[in-house]
Motif scaffolding. Structure first.
Motif, PDB file in Angstrom:
ATOM      1  N   GLY A   1     -19.428 -32.546 -38.159  1.00 30.38           N
ATOM      2  CA  GLY A   1     -20.446 -31.736 -37.509  1.00 30.38           C
ATOM      3  C   GLY A   1     -20.071 -30.271 -37.431  1.00 30.38           C
ATOM      4  O   GLY A   1     -20.927 -29.395 -37.595  1.00 30.38           O
ATOM      5  N   ARG A   2     -18.801 -29.993 -37.162  1.00 31.85           N
ATOM      6  CA  ARG A   2     -18.393 -28.592 -37.059  1.00 31.85           C
ATOM      7  C   ARG A   2     -18.529 -27.885 -38.401  1.00 31.85           C
ATOM      8  O   ARG A   2     -18.916 -26.714 -38.463  1.00 31.85           O
TER       9      ARG A   2
ATOM     10  N   GLU B   1     -14.045 -19.922 -38.793  1.00 33.96           N
ATOM     11  CA  GLU B   1     -15.113 -19.702 -37.826  1.00 33.96           C
ATOM     12  C   GLU B   1     -14.808 -18.496 -36.943  1.00 33.96           C
ATOM     13  O   GLU B   1     -15.691 -17.664 -36.674  1.00 33.96           O
TER      14      GLU B   1
ATOM     15  N   ARG C   1     -22.103 -26.975 -38.810  1.00 36.83           N
ATOM     16  CA  ARG C   1     -22.475 -25.828 -37.966  1.00 36.83           C
ATOM     17  C   ARG C   1     -21.982 -24.513 -38.565  1.00 36.83           C
ATOM     18  O   ARG C   1     -22.700 -23.502 -38.550  1.00 36.83           O
ATOM     19  N   VAL C   2     -20.769 -24.524 -39.102  1.00 37.03           N
ATOM     20  CA  VAL C   2     -20.231 -23.307 -39.709  1.00 37.03           C
ATOM     21  C   VAL C   2     -21.030 -22.946 -40.963  1.00 37.03           C
ATOM     22  O   VAL C   2     -21.334 -21.771 -41.204  1.00 37.03           O
TER      23      VAL C   2
ATOM     24  N   GLN D   1     -24.181 -23.623 -41.489  1.00 32.85           N
ATOM     25  CA  GLN D   1     -25.467 -23.112 -41.051  1.00 32.85           C
ATOM     26  C   GLN D   1     -25.341 -21.667 -40.580  1.00 32.85           C
ATOM     27  O   GLN D   1     -26.182 -20.820 -40.915  1.00 32.85           O
ATOM     28  N   ARG D   2     -24.305 -21.394 -39.830  1.00 31.62           N
ATOM     29  CA  ARG D   2     -24.128 -20.019 -39.327  1.00 31.62           C
ATOM     30  C   ARG D   2     -23.860 -19.058 -40.478  1.00 31.62           C
ATOM     31  O   ARG D   2     -24.390 -17.944 -40.516  1.00 31.62           O
TER      32      ARG D   2
END
Length: 264
Positions: A194-195, A146, A198-199, A201-202
């Protein structure tokens, strides 16, 4: 999002570790094709997984899942190779060639095997199982990946600004939204960190920007040399996207595997 191998790695890991049903895995794969079948690339893989060799009548994904369970598979890793970067594939050979052609693959280091998905007809994806020699896999933590993605975004933006070749393209926001909507709508198992989501998605959003930038080549560059510099500025960002995707998927696989280990 991501690639067929990412879907298979996360969902099959969830199933192997009791966090999903086999039908859930099959439903998730439908995002990539209406039908999926499985063959072995070599005699050793055919024997180990009780699968037919290529050019024979193919097996089903359910048979592959059952073979993975019977072989004691617990974890797997996503690899997203490109020419010049074949880390995780164990060098040359048929598996490397197929993985490069597909752009994604799954490595099962414990079983000395690898899987490659390739579309072979309209709506049909074929998964081929390869036998592999022991392959050292590079582990990149999710936090490291990330941070690497954030750094690559900043550095690429600065390089493009310095080169004065960043294109101010009309309607780019609408084009970006349309590109993201056109991607397969992939669900992830309950319990996926969840993290990691999120990664992913980014990384997907950045990948869409890179796709638009590639279609806009030379993107404001006024000479061949400037266009080359622009491509060089974007290359680290593309590499960071691949690293982030792999790290997020492999973290999800690790979490599912460790949840079973703790329960045991």
């Amino acid at each position: 999002m991501c690639r067929p191998s990412a879907t298979f790695a996360v969902w099959s890991s969830a199933w192997l570790n009791g966090a999903a049903a086999s039908d859930d895995v099959l439903d998730a794969l439908l995002a990539w094709g209406e039908a999926h079948d499985v063959v072995a690339a070599d005699a050793a893989a055919a024997e180990a997984f009780a699968l037919p060799l290529a050019f024979n009548r193919a097996a089903t994904p359910v048979q592959l899942l059952m073979a993975l369970r019977s072989q004691g598979a617990k974890s797997m890793q996503l690899v997203l190779p490109v020419p010049g970067d074949v880390r995780g594939l164990g060098g040359g050979g048929p598996f490397t060639e197929a993985a490069l052609r597909a752009g994604d693959a799954v490595v099962l280091p414990e079983l000395g095997s690898g899987l490659v998905p390739e579309p072979i007809a309209e709506g049909l994806v074929r998964w081929t199982v390869f036998s592999l020699s022991p392959t050292p896999l590079e582990y990149v933590g999710l936090a490291e990946a990330e941070h690497g993605l954030t750094d690559a975004i900043r550095n690429s933006a600065g390089a493009l600004q310095a080169l004065d070749v960043a294109s101010d393209r009309p309607g780019v926001r609408a084009e970006l939204s349309a590109h993201l909507r056109s991607r397969p709508d992939v669900d992830w198992p309950a319990g996926t960190p969840g993290r990691a989501l999120r990664v992913l998605q980014r990384a997907e959003e950045i990948a869409a920007i890179l796709a638009i930038a590639s279609s806009d080549d030379p993107g404001g560059a006024i000479s061949a040399s400037a266009s080359t510099l622009r491509a060089q500025a974007l290359r680290p960002l593309s590499e960071a996207v691949r690293t982030a995707r792999c790290a997020a998927v492999n973290e999800a696989v690790r979490v599912f595997a460790e949840s079973t280990a703790r329960e045991g």
